[in-house]
Enzyme design. Structure first.
Site, PDB file in Angstrom:
ATOM      1  N   ALA A  65       0.864  -1.180   0.000  1.00  0.00           N
ATOM      2  CA  ALA A  65       0.000   0.000   0.000  1.00  0.00           C
ATOM      3  C   ALA A  65       0.903   1.232   0.000  1.00  0.00           C
ATOM      4  CB  ALA A  65      -0.881  -0.013   1.242  1.00  0.00           C
ATOM      5  N   GLY A 109       0.738  -5.029   0.934  1.00  0.00           N
ATOM      6  CA  GLY A 109      -0.428  -5.093   0.057  1.00  0.00           C
ATOM      7  C   GLY A 109      -0.125  -5.731  -1.294  1.00  0.00           C
ATOM      8  N   GLU A 112      -0.425  -9.300  -0.685  1.00  0.00           N
ATOM      9  CA  GLU A 112      -1.856  -9.569  -0.447  1.00  0.00           C
ATOM     10  C   GLU A 112      -2.655  -9.526  -1.749  1.00  0.00           C
ATOM     11  OE1 GLU A 112      -1.702  -6.459   2.566  1.00  0.00           O
ATOM     12  OE2 GLU A 112      -2.678  -7.837   3.949  1.00  0.00           O
ATOM     13  N   GLU A 132       4.628  -5.141   7.310  1.00  0.00           N
ATOM     14  CA  GLU A 132       3.862  -4.066   7.955  1.00  0.00           C
ATOM     15  C   GLU A 132       4.320  -3.755   9.375  1.00  0.00           C
ATOM     16  OE1 GLU A 132       2.559  -6.443   6.072  1.00  0.00           O
ATOM     17  OE2 GLU A 132       1.046  -5.610   4.733  1.00  0.00           O
TER      18      GLU A 132
HETATM   19  N1  CAA Z   1       4.627   3.243  -0.517  1.00  0.00           N
HETATM   20  C1  CAA Z   1       5.027   4.411  -1.052  1.00  0.00           C
HETATM   21  N2  CAA Z   1       6.193   4.551  -1.730  1.00  0.00           N
HETATM   22  C2  CAA Z   1       6.987   3.473  -1.837  1.00  0.00           C
HETATM   23  C3  CAA Z   1       6.628   2.233  -1.295  1.00  0.00           C
HETATM   24  C4  CAA Z   1       5.370   2.131  -0.619  1.00  0.00           C
HETATM   25  N3  CAA Z   1       4.919   0.988  -0.115  1.00  0.00           N
HETATM   26  N4  CAA Z   1       7.620   1.344  -1.561  1.00  0.00           N
HETATM   27  C5  CAA Z   1       8.552   2.014  -2.258  1.00  0.00           C
HETATM   28  N5  CAA Z   1       8.187   3.310  -2.419  1.00  0.00           N
HETATM   29  C6  CAA Z   1       8.921   4.361  -3.098  1.00  0.00           C
HETATM   30  C7  CAA Z   1      10.085   4.864  -2.255  1.00  0.00           C
HETATM   31  O1  CAA Z   1       9.660   5.784  -1.294  1.00  0.00           O
HETATM   32  C8  CAA Z   1      10.970   5.463  -3.328  1.00  0.00           C
HETATM   33  O2  CAA Z   1      10.453   6.708  -3.681  1.00  0.00           O
HETATM   34  P1  CAA Z   1      11.474   7.971  -3.920  1.00  0.00           P
HETATM   35  O3  CAA Z   1      12.313   7.580  -5.111  1.00  0.00           O
HETATM   36  O4  CAA Z   1      10.542   9.119  -4.204  1.00  0.00           O
HETATM   37  O5  CAA Z   1      12.273   8.122  -2.686  1.00  0.00           O
HETATM   38  C9  CAA Z   1      10.767   4.536  -4.520  1.00  0.00           C
HETATM   39  O6  CAA Z   1       9.532   3.856  -4.279  1.00  0.00           O
HETATM   40  C10 CAA Z   1      11.858   3.474  -4.657  1.00  0.00           C
HETATM   41  O7  CAA Z   1      11.967   2.793  -3.407  1.00  0.00           O
HETATM   42  P2  CAA Z   1      13.348   2.659  -2.583  1.00  0.00           P
HETATM   43  O8  CAA Z   1      14.253   3.797  -2.880  1.00  0.00           O
HETATM   44  O9  CAA Z   1      12.990   2.439  -1.149  1.00  0.00           O
HETATM   45  O10 CAA Z   1      13.930   1.332  -3.257  1.00  0.00           O
HETATM   46  P3  CAA Z   1      14.899   0.233  -2.592  1.00  0.00           P
HETATM   47  O11 CAA Z   1      15.304  -0.652  -3.723  1.00  0.00           O
HETATM   48  O12 CAA Z   1      15.955   0.893  -1.778  1.00  0.00           O
HETATM   49  O13 CAA Z   1      13.961  -0.566  -1.580  1.00  0.00           O
HETATM   50  C11 CAA Z   1      11.969  -1.758  -0.886  1.00  0.00           C
HETATM   51  C12 CAA Z   1      12.896  -1.346  -2.063  1.00  0.00           C
HETATM   52  C13 CAA Z   1      12.709  -2.730   0.032  1.00  0.00           C
HETATM   53  C14 CAA Z   1      10.761  -2.440  -1.512  1.00  0.00           C
HETATM   54  C15 CAA Z   1      11.558  -0.489  -0.091  1.00  0.00           C
HETATM   55  O14 CAA Z   1      11.072   0.487  -1.002  1.00  0.00           O
HETATM   56  C16 CAA Z   1      10.487  -0.746   0.937  1.00  0.00           C
HETATM   57  O15 CAA Z   1      10.778  -1.246   1.997  1.00  0.00           O
HETATM   58  N6  CAA Z   1       9.228  -0.346   0.622  1.00  0.00           N
HETATM   59  C17 CAA Z   1       8.124  -0.457   1.562  1.00  0.00           C
HETATM   60  C18 CAA Z   1       7.676  -1.884   1.736  1.00  0.00           C
HETATM   61  C19 CAA Z   1       6.554  -1.961   2.751  1.00  0.00           C
HETATM   62  O16 CAA Z   1       6.729  -1.682   3.929  1.00  0.00           O
HETATM   63  N7  CAA Z   1       5.360  -2.368   2.290  1.00  0.00           N
HETATM   64  C20 CAA Z   1       4.195  -2.514   3.144  1.00  0.00           C
HETATM   65  C21 CAA Z   1       3.341  -1.290   3.041  1.00  0.00           C
HETATM   66  S1  CAA Z   1       2.034  -1.285   4.248  1.00  0.00           S
HETATM   67  C22 CAA Z   1       0.782  -2.212   3.548  1.00  0.00           C
HETATM   68  O17 CAA Z   1       0.909  -2.738   2.453  1.00  0.00           O
HETATM   69  C23 CAA Z   1      -0.491  -2.296   4.360  1.00  0.00           C
HETATM   70  C24 CAA Z   1      -1.457  -3.313   3.886  1.00  0.00           C
HETATM   71  O18 CAA Z   1      -1.397  -4.484   4.256  1.00  0.00           O
HETATM   72  C25 CAA Z   1      -2.575  -2.947   3.034  1.00  0.00           C
END
Ligand code: CAA
Length: 258
Positions: A65, A109, A112, A132
């Site tokens: 998400a 998400g 999911e 999460e």
């Molecule tokens: N939401 C918003 N933006 C996101 C994102 C997310 N879930 N995942 C990645 N991005 C964005 C980053 O902020 C970044 O944006 P900028 O270039 O503007 O800074 C861009 O995508 C590239 O990401 P990274 O620079 O972080 O890339 P990386 O290769 O260093 O890392 C990653 C990749 C490990 C996937 C890391 O991006 C990450 O940990 N993302 C979040 C993963 C996460 O926690 N997901 C769960 C979300 S909560 C959820 O989903 C709730 C639910 O159950 C419904």
């Protein structure tokens, strides 16, 4: 129909949806999920389409998400707007088979969403996780329920409580993924699988999907009863007659989808 965050095409009898928000690793914001809901509903209603594939980019199926979009939501807002339920449940309501073709990250998400599909095909680069807890929340799009039903309590607890990712090979071993392909072949292989499904009788495929899906919702006795009624119902279709007659006559079946 036009989409800003998806690419939607048909390849023969297969509807192919590509999540296309690459800069955010296909983070699933409200607009993307609303567009996805419209796209799957349109393909579900299209008589020329027999199966649907949802895929992302090489780097990410979807990284979850959209954290930046939701970080300031209040309880009143998420509860009041029915966050997640409002925009996310469409895929799980589609009657045609839906295949998730996952390369790269399928996190939160994203994992999911893949699990809402009927099967997951993965590239060898795929990484699944429910991270999460690392950002102060819990899976909210079915992860605690679907993952647990698929991989069992211990594995689901490990993934949900540590937030650690698993690779494609492990995901296949524990039954989360049906098959793993080299990344370069993933979409073609997923479309090939979808084409094969689409070559069979549509009503029979819909009944088979309903019957397997029922296994996650009910007791064994009720599930077997449901299956038996549907199995009997297949004998009311022209396609059952055609399929079995074609076998007996040693020829290819010509299904009319009725
Ligand atoms: N939401 C918003 N933006 C996101 C994102 C997310 N879930 N995942 C990645 N991005 C964005 C980053 O902020 C970044 O944006 P900028 O270039 O503007 O800074 C861009 O995508 C590239 O990401 P990274 O620079 O972080 O890339 P990386 O290769 O260093 O890392 C990653 C990749 C490990 C996937 C890391 O991006 C990450 O940990 N993302 C979040 C993963 C996460 O926690 N997901 C769960 C979300 S909560 C959820 O989903 C709730 C639910 O159950 C419904």
């Amino acid at each position: 129909m036009s989409y800003e965050m998806l690419l939607v095409e048909t390849r023969g009898a297969v509807g192919l949806i590509t999540l296309n928000r690459p800069k955010a690793l296909n983070a699933l914001c409200a607009q993307l999920m609303q567009e996805l809901g419209r796209a799957v509903a349109a393909l579900d209603a299209d008589d020329a389409v027999g199966a649907i594939v949802i895929t992302g980019s090489e780097r990410a199926f979807a990284a979850g998400a959209d954290i930046k979009e939701m970080k300031d939501f209040t309880f009143a807002e998420v509860f009041g707007s029915n966050f997640i339920t409002r925009d996310w449940e469409h895929v799980s309501r589609v009657r045609k088979p839906v295949i998730a073709a996952v390369a790269g990250f399928a996190l939160g998400g994203g994992c999911e969403l893949a699990m809402m599909c009927d099967m997951i095909l993965a590239a060898d680069t795929a990484k699944f996780g429910q991270p999460e807890v690392t950002i102060g929340t819990i899976p909210g799009a079915g992860g605690t329920q679907r993952l647990t039903r698929v991989v069992g309590k211990s594995k689901a607890m490990h993934m949900v409580l540590t937030g650690e990712m698993i690779g494609a090979e492990e995901a296949e071993r524990i039954g989360l993924v049906a098959k793993v392909y080299p990344a370069a072949d993933l979409v073609a292989e997923a479309v090939k699988t979808a084409e094969k499904i689409a070559s069979f009788s549509r009503p029979i495929i819909a009944m088979a999907k309903e019957a397997v899906s029922k296994a996650y919702e009910t007791t064994l006795t009720e599930g077997i009863g449901f299956e038996r009624r549907l199995f009997h119902a297949t004998f009311a279709t022209d396609d059952q007659k055609e399929g079995m007659t074609a076998f007996a006559e040693k020829r290819k079946a010509d299904y009319k989808h009725r």
